[in-house]
Design a protein around this motif. Structure first.
Motif, mmCIF file in Angstrom:
data_model
loop_
_atom_site.group_PDB
_atom_site.id
_atom_site.type_symbol
_atom_site.label_atom_id
_atom_site.label_comp_id
_atom_site.label_asym_id
_atom_site.label_seq_id
_atom_site.Cartn_x
_atom_site.Cartn_y
_atom_site.Cartn_z
ATOM 1 N N SER A 241 0.857 -1.181 0.000
ATOM 2 C CA SER A 241 0.000 0.000 0.000
ATOM 3 C C SER A 241 0.897 1.236 0.000
ATOM 4 O O SER A 241 2.003 1.198 0.557
ATOM 5 C CB SER A 241 -0.855 -0.039 1.276
ATOM 6 N N ALA A 242 0.419 2.313 -0.635
ATOM 7 C CA ALA A 242 1.217 3.549 -0.618
ATOM 8 C C ALA A 242 1.368 4.030 0.821
ATOM 9 O O ALA A 242 2.391 4.571 1.213
ATOM 10 C CB ALA A 242 0.568 4.619 -1.467
ATOM 11 N N THR A 243 0.330 3.837 1.617
ATOM 12 C CA THR A 243 0.405 4.203 3.032
ATOM 13 C C THR A 243 -0.203 3.091 3.867
ATOM 14 O O THR A 243 -1.157 2.449 3.452
ATOM 15 C CB THR A 243 -0.332 5.539 3.307
ATOM 16 N N LEU A 244 0.365 2.892 5.046
ATOM 17 C CA LEU A 244 -0.220 1.888 5.947
ATOM 18 C C LEU A 244 -1.092 2.568 6.990
ATOM 19 O O LEU A 244 -1.663 1.920 7.851
ATOM 20 C CB LEU A 244 0.884 1.083 6.640
ATOM 21 N N LYS A 245 -1.153 3.918 6.901
ATOM 22 C CA LYS A 245 -1.878 4.656 7.945
ATOM 23 C C LYS A 245 -3.340 4.863 7.604
ATOM 24 O O LYS A 245 -4.056 5.520 8.330
ATOM 25 C CB LYS A 245 -1.191 5.995 8.186
ATOM 26 N N HIS A 246 -3.781 4.348 6.496
ATOM 27 C CA HIS A 246 -5.176 4.494 6.085
ATOM 28 C C HIS A 246 -6.050 3.786 7.117
ATOM 29 O O HIS A 246 -5.852 2.601 7.386
ATOM 30 C CB HIS A 246 -5.330 3.842 4.716
ATOM 31 N N GLN A 247 -7.021 4.554 7.683
ATOM 32 C CA GLN A 247 -7.834 3.975 8.767
ATOM 33 C C GLN A 247 -8.515 2.672 8.378
ATOM 34 O O GLN A 247 -8.500 1.704 9.124
ATOM 35 C CB GLN A 247 -8.911 4.981 9.162
ATOM 36 N N GLY A 248 -9.100 2.678 7.181
ATOM 37 C CA GLY A 248 -9.870 1.520 6.746
ATOM 38 C C GLY A 248 -9.028 0.266 6.577
ATOM 39 O O GLY A 248 -9.570 -0.837 6.468
ATOM 40 N N LEU A 249 -7.710 0.431 6.536
ATOM 41 C CA LEU A 249 -6.861 -0.747 6.319
ATOM 42 C C LEU A 249 -6.878 -1.708 7.500
ATOM 43 O O LEU A 249 -6.638 -2.905 7.333
ATOM 44 C CB LEU A 249 -5.413 -0.314 6.072
ATOM 45 N N ASN A 250 -7.176 -1.167 8.683
ATOM 46 C CA ASN A 250 -7.122 -2.015 9.884
ATOM 47 C C ASN A 250 -7.969 -3.267 9.749
ATOM 48 O O ASN A 250 -7.538 -4.364 10.108
ATOM 49 C CB ASN A 250 -7.579 -1.216 11.114
ATOM 50 N N ASP A 251 -9.195 -3.097 9.232
ATOM 51 C CA ASP A 251 -10.100 -4.242 9.052
ATOM 52 C C ASP A 251 -9.466 -5.317 8.182
ATOM 53 O O ASP A 251 -9.483 -6.496 8.508
ATOM 54 C CB ASP A 251 -11.378 -3.781 8.322
ATOM 55 N N VAL A 252 -8.927 -4.842 7.061
ATOM 56 C CA VAL A 252 -8.328 -5.778 6.106
ATOM 57 C C VAL A 252 -7.158 -6.493 6.760
ATOM 58 O O VAL A 252 -7.006 -7.724 6.636
ATOM 59 C CB VAL A 252 -7.797 -5.016 4.860
ATOM 60 N N ILE A 253 -6.336 -5.720 7.463
ATOM 61 C CA ILE A 253 -5.148 -6.307 8.080
ATOM 62 C C ILE A 253 -5.561 -7.374 9.092
ATOM 63 O O ILE A 253 -5.067 -8.500 9.072
ATOM 64 C CB ILE A 253 -4.281 -5.196 8.735
ATOM 65 N N HIS A 254 -6.541 -7.025 9.958
ATOM 66 C CA HIS A 254 -6.951 -7.987 10.986
ATOM 67 C C HIS A 254 -7.588 -9.232 10.402
ATOM 68 O O HIS A 254 -7.416 -10.325 10.909
ATOM 69 C CB HIS A 254 -7.901 -7.323 11.994
ATOM 70 N N GLN A 255 -8.338 -9.038 9.321
ATOM 71 C CA GLN A 255 -9.060 -10.200 8.777
ATOM 72 C C GLN A 255 -8.230 -11.015 7.797
ATOM 73 O O GLN A 255 -8.603 -12.134 7.482
ATOM 74 C CB GLN A 255 -10.341 -9.729 8.085
ATOM 75 N N SER A 256 -7.129 -10.448 7.310
ATOM 76 C CA SER A 256 -6.423 -11.172 6.240
ATOM 77 C C SER A 256 -4.988 -11.586 6.563
ATOM 78 O O SER A 256 -4.436 -12.420 5.880
ATOM 79 C CB SER A 256 -6.370 -10.329 4.963
ATOM 80 N N LEU A 257 -4.373 -10.960 7.582
ATOM 81 C CA LEU A 257 -2.956 -11.256 7.818
ATOM 82 C C LEU A 257 -2.732 -11.830 9.224
ATOM 83 O O LEU A 257 -3.495 -11.525 10.142
ATOM 84 C CB LEU A 257 -2.101 -9.990 7.655
ATOM 85 N N LYS A 258 -1.684 -12.649 9.351
ATOM 86 C CA LYS A 258 -1.343 -13.224 10.663
ATOM 87 C C LYS A 258 0.021 -12.695 11.101
ATOM 88 O O LYS A 258 1.007 -12.879 10.392
ATOM 89 C CB LYS A 258 -1.264 -14.758 10.563
ATOM 90 N N ASN A 259 0.070 -12.046 12.246
ATOM 91 C CA ASN A 259 1.317 -11.487 12.787
ATOM 92 C C ASN A 259 2.219 -10.886 11.712
ATOM 93 O O ASN A 259 3.377 -11.293 11.573
ATOM 94 C CB ASN A 259 2.133 -12.565 13.528
ATOM 95 N N PRO A 260 1.694 -9.951 10.968
ATOM 96 C CA PRO A 260 2.517 -9.448 9.858
ATOM 97 C C PRO A 260 3.694 -8.612 10.345
ATOM 98 O O PRO A 260 3.633 -7.999 11.406
ATOM 99 C CB PRO A 260 1.535 -8.547 9.096
ATOM 100 N N GLU A 261 4.739 -8.623 9.559
ATOM 101 C CA GLU A 261 5.869 -7.724 9.816
ATOM 102 C C GLU A 261 5.672 -6.486 8.939
ATOM 103 O O GLU A 261 5.299 -6.609 7.770
ATOM 104 C CB GLU A 261 7.162 -8.436 9.426
#
Ligand code: AMP
Length: 451
Positions: free
Chosen positions: A183-203
């Motif tokens: 992503s161009a930015t990781l600070k996008h608020q809406g990204l949190n949902d995607v991150i929580h639902q799609s990734l496991k302990n991401p770096e």
């Protein structure tokens, strides 16, 4: 260097053929980490070499662990059809010396034909979320064997309202997969949902913040009075600037159509890309631009998303983009893979505040440029005056608790001047204002009535 990345020989051969010698920063950091199988969150700007950063480690993994009877092994979700085409093209280039196959699934193309492509079990599928979600609903494909899920330009997918489809697709994927989110930015608020639902302990890899300066891009502004003035500036630049390919951005489709006509009339080889074009028309224009049959493309933001043409060296913002992220995406079309580029923005008085906000956002001040013979009347906002207040008044406002020593003196002097020739009341003469008068800030308030 690519050779230091311990990639499979077939992939190194392909990168050499493509002329890649040095890795870009995102490739340097993300490729070794992705090769460990970890989930990754990577912030990287457009043109940073991010596509290779997620394709190469995935292809490497498949070459190292052959699985001839497997279904699709990698799925890349991207926001636009154009970007899907570019990603699949890069994938084919990297896989040239292997037997691995890739397929593209995007809207606007034949559904049945796409179903038949799934049956061939390509190792990599590159897709836009809407069409793929339709296929999943229709039962044309499942991703139970999926080993790597890549969400590319996740912030764009979010802005384009594609995230519901993305999440539906993610849920239907093998839960044991590796997920790489770019992503161009990781600070996008809406990204949190995607991150929580799609990734496991991401770096997280925050390589270059989207706000970082594009140091290889010269960023200029030219002040303009109105559209008529902008038309003249544009025609002048297209005639006099040195460039291979120029991309001109407008905020509205009608403006893009009008300008492409006008610029062609002025003998430019110009084409237009806007949202109303059919897929065929769009492919045709992009083909002309890529093959240098036209060298000016006038586009709106939405239509230009995902354009990857390497030798664009001039971006002109006919209209200022509506926000900092759009500005970054626009200028990211030039200066790709460390080539030099120039971005010139026209700014009218109505766009001045937007320009200032974008400068603050990207933490970079644009270079001001004027063109001889075409300087307009607008020279920037007039300096804000002190709203007619005298310096002494300002001091009074600024000073805390009225402890400005100059103030009483000035006030007395003004009052004295005002009252020259007037008779003083007995109380004023005696100097005792306690009983009948209350001194207010201005020194003169009416006598208080006794209750
Ligand atoms: P991307 O950010 O993936 O869209 O890449 C932008 C452009 O840079 C593409 O045209 C790539 O082919 C090119 N590119 C990516 N990595 C390299 C590299 N290491 N050396 C030279 N060009 C590259």
């Amino acid at each position: 260097m690519f050779s230091e990345l311990a990639l499979h020989d077939c992939l190194l051969k392909a990168t050499t053929k493509l002329g890649y010698t040095k890795t870009t920063p995102v490739q340097q950091k993300a490729i070794p980490l992705a090769m460990t199988g970890k989930d990754l969150l990577v912030s990287a700007k457009t043109g940073s070499g991010k596509t290779a950063a997620f394709l190469l480690p995935s292809l490497h993994r498949f070459l190292e662990n052959p699985a001839p009877n497997s279904g699709t092994r990698a799925l890349v979700l991207v926001p636009t059809r154009e970007l899907a085409r570019q990603v699949v093209k890069q994938c084919e280039q990297f896989a040239e010396f292997t037997t691995m196959k890739s397929a593209i699934i995007i809207g606007g193309e034949d559904f049945k034909f796409q179903k038949s492509m799934f049956r061939k079990n390509p190792e990599v599928i590159v897709s836009t979320p809407g069409r793929l979600a339709e296929h999943i609903d229709a039962g044309s494909i499942d991703f139970h064997d999926l080993e790597v899920l890549i969400l590319d330009e996740a912030d764009r997918m979010l802005e384009m309202g594609l995230i519901e489809d993305v999440l539906r697709i993610t849920k239907s994927c093998n839960p044991q997969r590796q997920t790489l989110l770019f992503s161009a930015t990781l600070k996008h608020q809406g990204l949190n949902d995607v991150i929580h639902q799609s990734l496991k302990n991401p770096e997280s890899l925050v390589l270059d913040s989207h706000k970082d300066k594009h140091s290889q891009i010269q960023q200029q502004v030219i002040l303009a009075d109105d559209y008529d003035h902008k038309d003249k500036l544009l025609a002048w630049l297209l005639e006099h600037e040195t460039y291979n390919k120029a991309l001109v951005f407008t905020n509205k489709k009608v403006q893009a159509s009008r300008l492409s006509g006008l610029m062609r009339y002025k003998n430019n080889r110009a084409g237009m890309l806007q949202g109303d074009l059919s897929q065929e028309e769009r492919n045709h224009v992009m083909g002309l631009f890529r093959n240098q049959q036209i060298d000016v493309l006038i586009a709106t933001d939405v239509a230009a998303r995902g354009i990857d043409v390497d030798d664009i060296d001039l971006v002109i913002n006919y209209d200022m983009p509506r926000n900092g992220d759009d500005y970054i995406h626009r200028i990211g079309r030039t200066g790709r893979a460390d080539n030099e580029g120039r971005a010139i923005s026209f700014v009218t008085s109505f766009e001045w505040n937007l320009k200032a906000a974008i400068e603050r956002y990207i933490r970079h001040n644009f270079e001001k440029r004027t063109i001889d013979g075409l300087a307009g009347h607008f020279k920037g906002p007039k300096k804000v005056k002190n709203s007619g207040k005298k310096a002494s008044d300002k001091k009074r406002i600024d000073s805390k608790d009225g402890d400005n020593k100059d103030e009483p003196k000035n006030k007395n002097r003004r009052r004295d001047r005002k009252n020259i020739g007037k008779r003083r009341t007995p109380t004023e003469k005696s100097g005792s204002g306690k009983t009948a008068h209350t001194r207010s800030d201005d020194g003169f308030s009416p006598p208080k009535k006794r209750v």
